[in-house]
Design a protein around this motif. Structure first.
Motif, PDB file in Angstrom:
ATOM      1  N   THR A  90       0.828  -1.203   0.000  1.00 15.41           N
ATOM      2  CA  THR A  90       0.000   0.000   0.000  1.00 15.41           C
ATOM      3  C   THR A  90       0.863   1.254   0.000  1.00 15.41           C
ATOM      4  O   THR A  90       1.860   1.329   0.723  1.00 15.41           O
ATOM      5  CB  THR A  90      -0.905   0.002   1.254  1.00 15.41           C
ATOM      6  OG1 THR A  90      -1.659  -1.204   1.274  1.00 15.41           O
ATOM      7  CG2 THR A  90      -1.843   1.189   1.256  1.00 15.41           C
ATOM      8  N   ASP A  91       0.483   2.224  -0.815  1.00 20.21           N
ATOM      9  CA  ASP A  91       1.164   3.516  -0.785  1.00 20.21           C
ATOM     10  C   ASP A  91       0.993   4.167   0.589  1.00 20.21           C
ATOM     11  O   ASP A  91      -0.110   4.155   1.152  1.00 20.21           O
ATOM     12  CB  ASP A  91       0.559   4.470  -1.826  1.00 20.21           C
ATOM     13  CG  ASP A  91       0.966   4.137  -3.250  1.00 20.21           C
ATOM     14  OD1 ASP A  91       1.782   3.218  -3.443  1.00 20.21           O
ATOM     15  OD2 ASP A  91       0.458   4.810  -4.173  1.00 20.21           O
ATOM     16  N   SER A  92       2.070   4.734   1.117  1.00 20.55           N
ATOM     17  CA  SER A  92       1.926   5.564   2.308  1.00 20.55           C
ATOM     18  C   SER A  92       1.150   6.821   1.923  1.00 20.55           C
ATOM     19  O   SER A  92       0.970   7.120   0.741  1.00 20.55           O
ATOM     20  CB  SER A  92       3.304   5.955   2.849  1.00 20.55           C
ATOM     21  OG  SER A  92       3.967   6.811   1.913  1.00 20.55           O
ATOM     22  N   SER A  93       0.691   7.566   2.907  1.00 24.66           N
ATOM     23  CA  SER A  93      -0.056   8.797   2.593  1.00 24.66           C
ATOM     24  C   SER A  93       0.809   9.764   1.809  1.00 24.66           C
ATOM     25  O   SER A  93       0.325  10.461   0.909  1.00 24.66           O
ATOM     26  CB  SER A  93      -0.566   9.448   3.879  1.00 24.66           C
ATOM     27  OG  SER A  93       0.490   9.690   4.783  1.00 24.66           O
ATOM     28  N   GLU A  94       2.121   9.795   2.119  1.00 25.74           N
ATOM     29  CA  GLU A  94       3.028  10.681   1.385  1.00 25.74           C
ATOM     30  C   GLU A  94       3.137  10.236  -0.075  1.00 25.74           C
ATOM     31  O   GLU A  94       3.004  11.044  -1.001  1.00 25.74           O
ATOM     32  CB  GLU A  94       4.418  10.683   2.042  1.00 25.74           C
ATOM     33  CG  GLU A  94       5.419  11.552   1.295  1.00 25.74           C
ATOM     34  CD  GLU A  94       6.878  11.276   1.667  1.00 25.74           C
ATOM     35  OE1 GLU A  94       7.740  12.102   1.327  1.00 25.74           O
ATOM     36  OE2 GLU A  94       7.147  10.223   2.283  1.00 25.74           O
ATOM     37  N   ILE A  95       3.385   8.945  -0.274  1.00 25.40           N
ATOM     38  CA  ILE A  95       3.519   8.412  -1.639  1.00 25.40           C
ATOM     39  C   ILE A  95       2.225   8.630  -2.413  1.00 25.40           C
ATOM     40  O   ILE A  95       2.242   9.041  -3.578  1.00 25.40           O
ATOM     41  CB  ILE A  95       3.860   6.902  -1.600  1.00 25.40           C
ATOM     42  CG1 ILE A  95       5.217   6.685  -0.940  1.00 25.40           C
ATOM     43  CG2 ILE A  95       3.801   6.304  -2.997  1.00 25.40           C
ATOM     44  CD1 ILE A  95       6.395   6.631  -1.831  1.00 25.40           C
ATOM     45  N   GLU A  96       1.108   8.351  -1.773  1.00 27.13           N
ATOM     46  CA  GLU A  96      -0.185   8.496  -2.437  1.00 27.13           C
ATOM     47  C   GLU A  96      -0.414   9.933  -2.886  1.00 27.13           C
ATOM     48  O   GLU A  96      -0.890  10.172  -4.006  1.00 27.13           O
ATOM     49  CB  GLU A  96      -1.302   8.053  -1.489  1.00 27.13           C
ATOM     50  CG  GLU A  96      -2.686   8.046  -2.128  1.00 27.13           C
ATOM     51  CD  GLU A  96      -3.767   7.549  -1.184  1.00 27.13           C
ATOM     52  OE1 GLU A  96      -4.883   7.290  -1.660  1.00 27.13           O
ATOM     53  OE2 GLU A  96      -3.499   7.415   0.026  1.00 27.13           O
ATOM     54  N   ALA A  97      -0.076  10.883  -2.033  1.00 29.32           N
ATOM     55  CA  ALA A  97      -0.277  12.291  -2.370  1.00 29.32           C
ATOM     56  C   ALA A  97       0.612  12.709  -3.547  1.00 29.32           C
ATOM     57  O   ALA A  97       0.162  13.395  -4.471  1.00 29.32           O
ATOM     58  CB  ALA A  97       0.013  13.162  -1.150  1.00 29.32           C
ATOM     59  N   ILE A  98       1.861  12.275  -3.503  1.00 31.07           N
ATOM     60  CA  ILE A  98       2.778  12.615  -4.603  1.00 31.07           C
ATOM     61  C   ILE A  98       2.322  11.930  -5.893  1.00 31.07           C
ATOM     62  O   ILE A  98       2.273  12.550  -6.962  1.00 31.07           O
ATOM     63  CB  ILE A  98       4.221  12.199  -4.259  1.00 31.07           C
ATOM     64  CG1 ILE A  98       4.738  12.954  -3.034  1.00 31.07           C
ATOM     65  CG2 ILE A  98       5.147  12.456  -5.455  1.00 31.07           C
ATOM     66  CD1 ILE A  98       6.085  12.449  -2.522  1.00 31.07           C
ATOM     67  N   ARG A  99       1.986  10.639  -5.783  1.00 34.80           N
ATOM     68  CA  ARG A  99       1.585   9.890  -6.981  1.00 34.80           C
ATOM     69  C   ARG A  99       0.384  10.543  -7.660  1.00 34.80           C
ATOM     70  O   ARG A  99       0.326  10.634  -8.885  1.00 34.80           O
ATOM     71  CB  ARG A  99       1.259   8.438  -6.610  1.00 34.80           C
ATOM     72  CG  ARG A  99       1.021   7.550  -7.841  1.00 34.80           C
ATOM     73  CD  ARG A  99       0.537   6.159  -7.490  1.00 34.80           C
ATOM     74  NE  ARG A  99       1.438   5.412  -6.639  1.00 34.80           N
ATOM     75  CZ  ARG A  99       2.525   4.787  -7.088  1.00 34.80           C
ATOM     76  NH1 ARG A  99       2.850   4.846  -8.365  1.00 34.80           N
ATOM     77  NH2 ARG A  99       3.284   4.109  -6.237  1.00 34.80           N
ATOM     78  N   SER A 100      -0.573  10.977  -6.881  1.00 39.31           N
ATOM     79  CA  SER A 100      -1.779  11.584  -7.446  1.00 39.31           C
ATOM     80  C   SER A 100      -1.445  12.781  -8.325  1.00 39.31           C
ATOM     81  O   SER A 100      -1.989  12.926  -9.421  1.00 39.31           O
ATOM     82  CB  SER A 100      -2.713  12.003  -6.302  1.00 39.31           C
ATOM     83  OG  SER A 100      -3.869  12.623  -6.819  1.00 39.31           O
ATOM     84  N   GLN A 101      -0.535  13.627  -7.856  1.00 36.71           N
ATOM     85  CA  GLN A 101      -0.158  14.807  -8.638  1.00 36.71           C
ATOM     86  C   GLN A 101       0.713  14.427  -9.834  1.00 36.71           C
ATOM     87  O   GLN A 101       0.541  14.951 -10.930  1.00 36.71           O
ATOM     88  CB  GLN A 101       0.602  15.797  -7.746  1.00 36.71           C
ATOM     89  CG  GLN A 101      -0.255  16.476  -6.697  1.00 36.71           C
ATOM     90  CD  GLN A 101       0.545  17.486  -5.895  1.00 36.71           C
ATOM     91  OE1 GLN A 101       1.446  17.131  -5.134  1.00 36.71           O
ATOM     92  NE2 GLN A 101       0.232  18.758  -6.073  1.00 36.71           N
ATOM     93  N   VAL A 102       1.638  13.494  -9.594  1.00 41.88           N
ATOM     94  CA  VAL A 102       2.573  13.115 -10.648  1.00 41.88           C
ATOM     95  C   VAL A 102       1.854  12.442 -11.815  1.00 41.88           C
ATOM     96  O   VAL A 102       2.094  12.763 -12.985  1.00 41.88           O
ATOM     97  CB  VAL A 102       3.681  12.199 -10.086  1.00 41.88           C
ATOM     98  CG1 VAL A 102       4.485  11.553 -11.230  1.00 41.88           C
ATOM     99  CG2 VAL A 102       4.613  12.987  -9.178  1.00 41.88           C
ATOM    100  N   LYS A 103       0.964  11.488 -11.499  1.00 41.95           N
ATOM    101  CA  LYS A 103       0.311  10.771 -12.603  1.00 41.95           C
ATOM    102  C   LYS A 103      -0.585  11.698 -13.413  1.00 41.95           C
ATOM    103  O   LYS A 103      -0.692  11.555 -14.636  1.00 41.95           O
ATOM    104  CB  LYS A 103      -0.444   9.555 -12.090  1.00 41.95           C
ATOM    105  CG  LYS A 103      -1.695   9.793 -11.293  1.00 41.95           C
ATOM    106  CD  LYS A 103      -2.264   8.447 -10.807  1.00 41.95           C
ATOM    107  CE  LYS A 103      -3.583   8.608 -10.104  1.00 41.95           C
ATOM    108  NZ  LYS A 103      -4.111   7.301  -9.603  1.00 41.95           N
ATOM    109  N   ALA A 104      -1.199  12.672 -12.751  1.00 43.40           N
ATOM    110  CA  ALA A 104      -2.020  13.644 -13.491  1.00 43.40           C
ATOM    111  C   ALA A 104      -1.154  14.432 -14.461  1.00 43.40           C
ATOM    112  O   ALA A 104      -1.549  14.694 -15.608  1.00 43.40           O
ATOM    113  CB  ALA A 104      -2.723  14.577 -12.512  1.00 43.40           C
ATOM    114  N   THR A 105       0.044  14.800 -14.010  1.00 40.69           N
ATOM    115  CA  THR A 105       0.980  15.532 -14.868  1.00 40.69           C
ATOM    116  C   THR A 105       1.452  14.672 -16.034  1.00 40.69           C
ATOM    117  O   THR A 105       1.509  15.120 -17.184  1.00 40.69           O
ATOM    118  CB  THR A 105       2.196  15.992 -14.036  1.00 40.69           C
ATOM    119  OG1 THR A 105       1.748  16.897 -13.017  1.00 40.69           O
ATOM    120  CG2 THR A 105       3.221  16.703 -14.906  1.00 40.69           C
ATOM    121  N   ILE A 106       1.783  13.415 -15.744  1.00 45.10           N
ATOM    122  CA  ILE A 106       2.261  12.507 -16.799  1.00 45.10           C
ATOM    123  C   ILE A 106       1.184  12.293 -17.854  1.00 45.10           C
ATOM    124  O   ILE A 106       1.449  12.350 -19.064  1.00 45.10           O
ATOM    125  CB  ILE A 106       2.726  11.172 -16.185  1.00 45.10           C
ATOM    126  CG1 ILE A 106       4.021  11.368 -15.399  1.00 45.10           C
ATOM    127  CG2 ILE A 106       2.922  10.113 -17.279  1.00 45.10           C
ATOM    128  CD1 ILE A 106       4.478  10.156 -14.623  1.00 45.10           C
TER     129      ILE A 106
END
Length: 577
Positions: free
Chosen positions: A503-519
């Motif tokens: 499971t993504d940690s809350s930090e990873i999840e927050a970063i991933r959400s922004q990063v994947k939207a950008t990608i």
């Protein structure tokens, strides 16, 4: 067939307390006539479903007749995609009475949040699931209960391909138009472009005047990346793990934003295709269903999935006319293939903790693992044969054969279902669950043949047609597409380790959400960039932006998971052969 010990089932069945639905203090029998129970409507949250609403048609009628139950499908794919619907419902304290979700993070969250029922008291009498007890126990390891049931379970070895006659991925072209172009050799991915250009220029419109495009894309399955830009990477043995592309044999791992990655290569392929006028301009706004209709109408020439191009266009009439999609191999391809999962696939089925009749739902889940349930509910893209008596029957020798109705409904493009089976168009009655509990290439004990009709002798005898005959003779007479790939060392099997991504940690999840939207945003812009300079500028902008958002942190996490997945593959191959 591998015989799996029924340890969990036997230990549960050995309990002597006789529980009840109201007080399940011990094993609860689910063996009863549920058709006489009070009618209920069950909310089914299904991460794989492409339909929202009450399940109707023939599958709906089977469920109604057997369980006096209606399935209300709640589909995030239809409700805008992403995790929004999931997060909203979880926050509200109830995801569904029945759920189909990813194992790992989603299942863990639901167990920890008390949203999944511990079905231990019912599991002892779930006789259809029990042969796959090894997978059930592995899935629920460390959870002190039976909270989920694995899908895509199998009795095959993990080093054997799970995919049967066709791979999951591959370069499938309109073979008839490829033949018209003279069967040109395709050295590598980029060599497809001039061939597609020749094909599109020669056939710019369908017979009824609709525009033809070599490539048509869609957005609604985008996740960590643009989903259609990941597909060409599978031709070279890669699959995704978050922001990583990992090779099936563990020999290479790539960051998707690396300029030399297979992902960026795919974006450049689409960009070059668009510069040649080969990409459907409606790609940025259409969903999967709209695109699928274009395949049905003969408006698209390339499919990365056999279950897209072939299921949409390879009707019996089209194939009789010599028209349809077939594999047109790249000379340098090494197609990724999923090994049979000893421990099950990526999704699980669970019963919601707030379900009003958990015993009935346990009976329904168990039925999904029975021969009848498998045939009725399996994903249509994987050779699902439908219910015995409607679409198929046993021949004089006991082998399965299509009925006249089944031939029309499944092989000829569709038919209306008899009233006693629920009426309506056959395709509209297909199970909206869109999940296979047991691999279609596993053997049906009732017939001695695989569940997938593509393996039935009767199907193989009747499907000889000008299209397949031409493909077979041109390719050296292989028995199937997978046979061709195996003969030519053009497939690589990733052993089925049923790896669960942490499971993504809350930090990873927050970063991933922004990063994947950008990608995703930049990927689509790159495909439709006006020139090379803009493509390169958008790539640099994407890389710079995600770096600033903390991409390296998530990449490190995904890279560790990709390598752990490979370790699991090595281990399961060693243990199970």
């Amino acid at each position: 067939m591998v015989v799996v010990p029924l340890l969990g089932a036997l230990s549960l069945a050995a309990c002597t307390a006789a529980g009840s639905d109201d007080d399940p203090s011990g094993p609860v029998s689910i063996d009863q006539d549920w058709s006489e129970a009070d009618p209920i409507t069950v909310d089914v949250y299904d991460g794989l479903a492409n339909y929202m609403g009450i399940q109707g048609g023939w599958f709906g009628k089977i469920v109604k007749d057997k369980f006096n139950m209606e399935l209300n499908i709640i589909a995030p794919n239809v409700a805008g995609g992403g995790d929004t619907l999931y997060n909203t419902r979880v926050s509200g304290g109830e995801l569904g009475d029945l759920v189909v979700v990813d194992k790992g993070r989603q299942m863990d969250e639901l167990v920890e949040g008390g949203l999944l029922l511990d079905a231990s008291d019912y599991y002892g009498s779930m006789t259809n699931v029990s042969p796959f007890d090894t997978a059930v126990q592995h899935l629920n390891e460390g959870k002190e209960g039976v909270y989920g049931f694995p899908t895509s379970v199998s009795s095959l070895k993990p080093t054997e391909s799970s995919e049967g006659i066709d791979p999951t991925f591959g370069p499938y072209l309109r073979w008839d138009l490829y033949a018209d172009a003279g069967y040109p050799e395709i050295g590598t991915l980029e060599d497809l472009l001039p061939i597609l250009k020749t094909m599109q220029d020669a056939h710019p419109q369908t017979d009824d005047g609709k525009p033809v495009h070599a490539i048509s894309l869609f957005k609604d399955w985008d996740g960590n990346m643009m989903v259609t830009a990941k597909q060409p990477a599978t031709l070279y043995g890669y699959d995704e793990m978050g922001f990583v592309l990992a090779k099936a044999d563990g020999s290479d791992y790539q960051s998707i934003v690396d300029p030399d990655s297979q992902y960026v290569r795919s974006l450049k392929f689409y960009f070059d295709a668009n510069q040649l006028g080969l990409v459907d301009p409606e790609s940025t706004t259409q969903n999967y269903d709209t695109m699928f209709a274009k395949y049905q109408a003969g408006q698209v020439l390339l499919s990365w999935w056999p279950w897209l191009g072939q299921s949409a266009y390879n009707t019996e009439q089209n194939m009789a006319d010599g028209k349809g999609f077939e594999l047109a191999p790249l000379q340098d391809q090494k197609v990724f293939s999923y090994g049979a999962e000893v421990y099950g696939g990526k999704q699980i089925i669970g019963i919601g903790s707030g379900a009003e009749d958990p015993a009935r739902l346990a009976a329904f889940v168990d039925w999904l693992y029975s021969p009848e349930g498998i045939l009725a509910s399996a994903s249509e893209t994987q050779g699902a044969a439908g219910p015995e008596g409607l679409t198929w029957e046993k021949g004089e020798d006991g082998a399965p054969v299509f009925t006249d109705f089944g031939t029309k409904a499944i092989l000829e493009g569709g038919a209306d279902v008899p009233a006693e089976w629920g009426g309506g168009a056959y395709k509209d009655g297909v199970s909206a669950l869109n999940v296979s509990t047991v691999l279609p290439i596993d053997e049906n004990p009732d017939t001695g043949y695989p569940y997938s009709y593509k393996y039935w002798p009767s199907y193989q005898e009747t499907t000889s047609n000008p299209l397949t005959d031409d493909w077979t003779s041109h390719m050296g007479d292989p028995a199937s597409t997978m046979d061709y790939l195996q003969q030519n060392d053009q497939v690589v099997v990733a052993p089925g380790a049923s790896f669960t991504t942490p499971t993504d940690s809350s930090e990873i999840e927050a970063i991933r959400s922004q990063v994947k939207a950008t990608i995703i945003e930049h990927s689509w812009k790159m495909v439709f960039a006006k020139d090379d300079a803009e493509f390169d500028a958008l790539l640099a902008q994407m890389q710079s932006t995600v770096d600033g958002l903390g991409y390296a942190t998530v990449l490190e996490f995904d890279m560790a998971n990709a390598k752990a997945q490979n370790d699991a593959r090595v281990a399961v191959a060693k243990e199970f052969g």
